[in-house]
Scaffold this active site. Structure first.
Site, short mmCIF file in Angstrom:
data_model
loop_
_atom_site.label_atom_id
_atom_site.label_comp_id
_atom_site.label_asym_id
_atom_site.label_seq_id
_atom_site.Cartn_x
_atom_site.Cartn_y
_atom_site.Cartn_z
N ASP A 23 0.87 -1.17 0.00
CA ASP A 23 0.00 0.00 0.00
C ASP A 23 0.91 1.23 0.00
O ASP A 23 2.04 1.17 0.49
CB ASP A 23 -0.88 -0.02 1.26
CG ASP A 23 -1.69 1.26 1.41
OD1 ASP A 23 -2.40 1.61 0.46
OD2 ASP A 23 -1.58 1.89 2.47
N GLU A 57 -12.75 18.99 4.93
CA GLU A 57 -12.01 17.84 5.46
C GLU A 57 -12.07 17.73 6.99
O GLU A 57 -11.42 16.87 7.57
CB GLU A 57 -10.53 17.92 5.02
CG GLU A 57 -10.31 17.77 3.53
CD GLU A 57 -10.45 16.32 3.06
OE1 GLU A 57 -10.89 15.48 3.85
OE2 GLU A 57 -10.12 16.05 1.89
N GLU A 61 -11.10 11.19 7.93
CA GLU A 61 -10.08 10.40 8.63
C GLU A 61 -8.84 10.20 7.77
O GLU A 61 -7.87 9.59 8.21
CB GLU A 61 -10.66 9.04 9.04
CG GLU A 61 -11.80 9.14 10.05
CD GLU A 61 -12.38 7.78 10.39
OE1 GLU A 61 -12.04 6.80 9.70
OE2 GLU A 61 -13.16 7.70 11.35
N GLY A 90 -12.77 6.94 -3.11
CA GLY A 90 -12.23 6.99 -4.47
C GLY A 90 -12.53 8.27 -5.22
O GLY A 90 -12.10 8.45 -6.36
N ILE A 102 -19.95 22.28 -0.77
CA ILE A 102 -18.50 22.26 -1.02
C ILE A 102 -18.09 20.87 -1.48
O ILE A 102 -18.42 19.86 -0.86
CB ILE A 102 -17.71 22.63 0.26
CG1 ILE A 102 -18.16 23.98 0.82
CG2 ILE A 102 -16.21 22.64 -0.02
CD1 ILE A 102 -17.55 24.32 2.17
#
Length: 336
Positions: A23, A57, A61, A90, A102
């Protein structure tokens, strides 16, 4: 060596590995990204763009979101709580604040909302070629600008990748980043094959696809969304500073958060299997030679019978040889 191996099966399977999938965020990289560029469109300014992005944001997380909120607070901006928050895996995030809608995310998010991003495509591509993650921001269906965030590679990531490749293993990086950003990061770390724009829910499917090609696959990850892929892989390797669910799911846990320990785990597995083969040889050697002797097979030729006392000594000697040879693994030293 700072490696937790949860089962003998995991240690044995690591010897058979052909492909190691890493990852990106939090595994190959530190997972501590920073805002590097803010590019507003007229009539918006940098401060206003950053504030909108931080509000979007606020409840995310994701490490990239945390970097934006952190920068806004460092600038002394007020980061309000949005009334509605929706994370779209995604794509990005969608929030409502004081009646304004927003959007903060990638090209796919903007396209899904019928927004033209051609005016910012050049800047966005330039940032991505530098290995940065560029996020587009829109307020009430008006493009406000873009904000770029970069994460730095862990100190020994490139070392680990290079050594694994020298050991004959295929190394792959998997990420939700777009192709351009993913390839830029992969080039820095030395990875030749990249799975980019992979949704968190599709990581396990990518591992399964590799397995369907007949490959024995290890998945190295740290996050909640890595857990299904860790479970799907033949060997799940969890980074020690990762989430509890990743650590629980992994077959091997790297306590020190050092990716070179992926190499060490595989080297240890190979050393262990080598000892097992040696021990099998000695066990068969003793039995093939001494069982016929004890049965009197050589008496007509040598006129020698095997005394039970010597048979007992030979049996003990066989066990001592095998255990002593296995104990030599204490001398194992990683070759990295």
């Amino acid at each position: 060596n700072g490696i937790l191996i949860k089962s003998g099966e995991a240690l044995e399977a690591a010897y058979k590995l052909q492909t190691v999938v890493f990852d990106k965020t939090g595994t190959l990289t530190k997972g501590e990204p920073e805002v590097t560029d803010i590019a507003p469109t007229e009539p918006f300014g940098e401060q206003q763009l950053l504030q909108f992005a931080a509000i979007a944001e606020k409840n995310s997380e994701h490490p990239l979101g945390a970097a934006i909120v952190k920068r806004a607070k460092e600038k002394g901006l007020q980061v309000d709580e949005p009334e509605l928050f929706n994370a779209i895996p995604g794509y990005g995030v969608e929030v409502e604040h004081k009646g304004a809608k927003i959007l903060l995310g990638n090209r796919k998010l903007m396209e899904a909302n019928n927004l033209d991003i051609s005016s910012l495509e050049g800047k966005m591509s330039a940032f991505e070629e530098e290995g940065k993650t560029a996020m587009l921001l829109a307020v009430d269906n008006q493009l406000v600008g873009l904000i770029a965030v970069a994460d730095t590679l862990k100190e020994h990531s490139a070392d680990a990748v290079k050594t694994l490749q020298q050991m004959g293993l295929e190394v792959i990086m998997i990420t939700g980043d777009n192709q351009r950003t993913a390839k830029a990061i992969a080039a820095q770390v030395g990875v030749n094959r990249v799975f980019a724009e992979v949704l968190p829910s599709d990581k396990a499917a990518e591992i399964k696809r590799l397995q369907s090609e007949g490959k024995v696959v290890a998945m190295v990850g740290d996050g909640i969304n890595d857990a299904p892929a860790l479970a799907q892989a033949n060997i799940g390797i969890a980074v020690g500073n990762g989430t509890d669910v990743a650590i629980e799911t992994g077959d091997i846990v790297l306590i020190k958060n050092d990716l070179r320990d992926v190499v060490v785990a595989i080297q240890l597995s190979r050393a262990t299997m080598k000892k097992i083969r040696q021990n099998l040889f000695w066990a068969f050697f003793y039995n093939i030679i001494l069982v016929p002797l004890a049965a009197g097979a050589f008496y007509p030729i040598l006129h020698v019978l095997f005394d039970p006392v010597y048979a007992a000594a030979a049996m003990a000697s066989s066990s001592v040889t095998v255990v002593s040879n296995a104990s030599l693994l204490r001398r194992f030293k990683p070759k990295i």
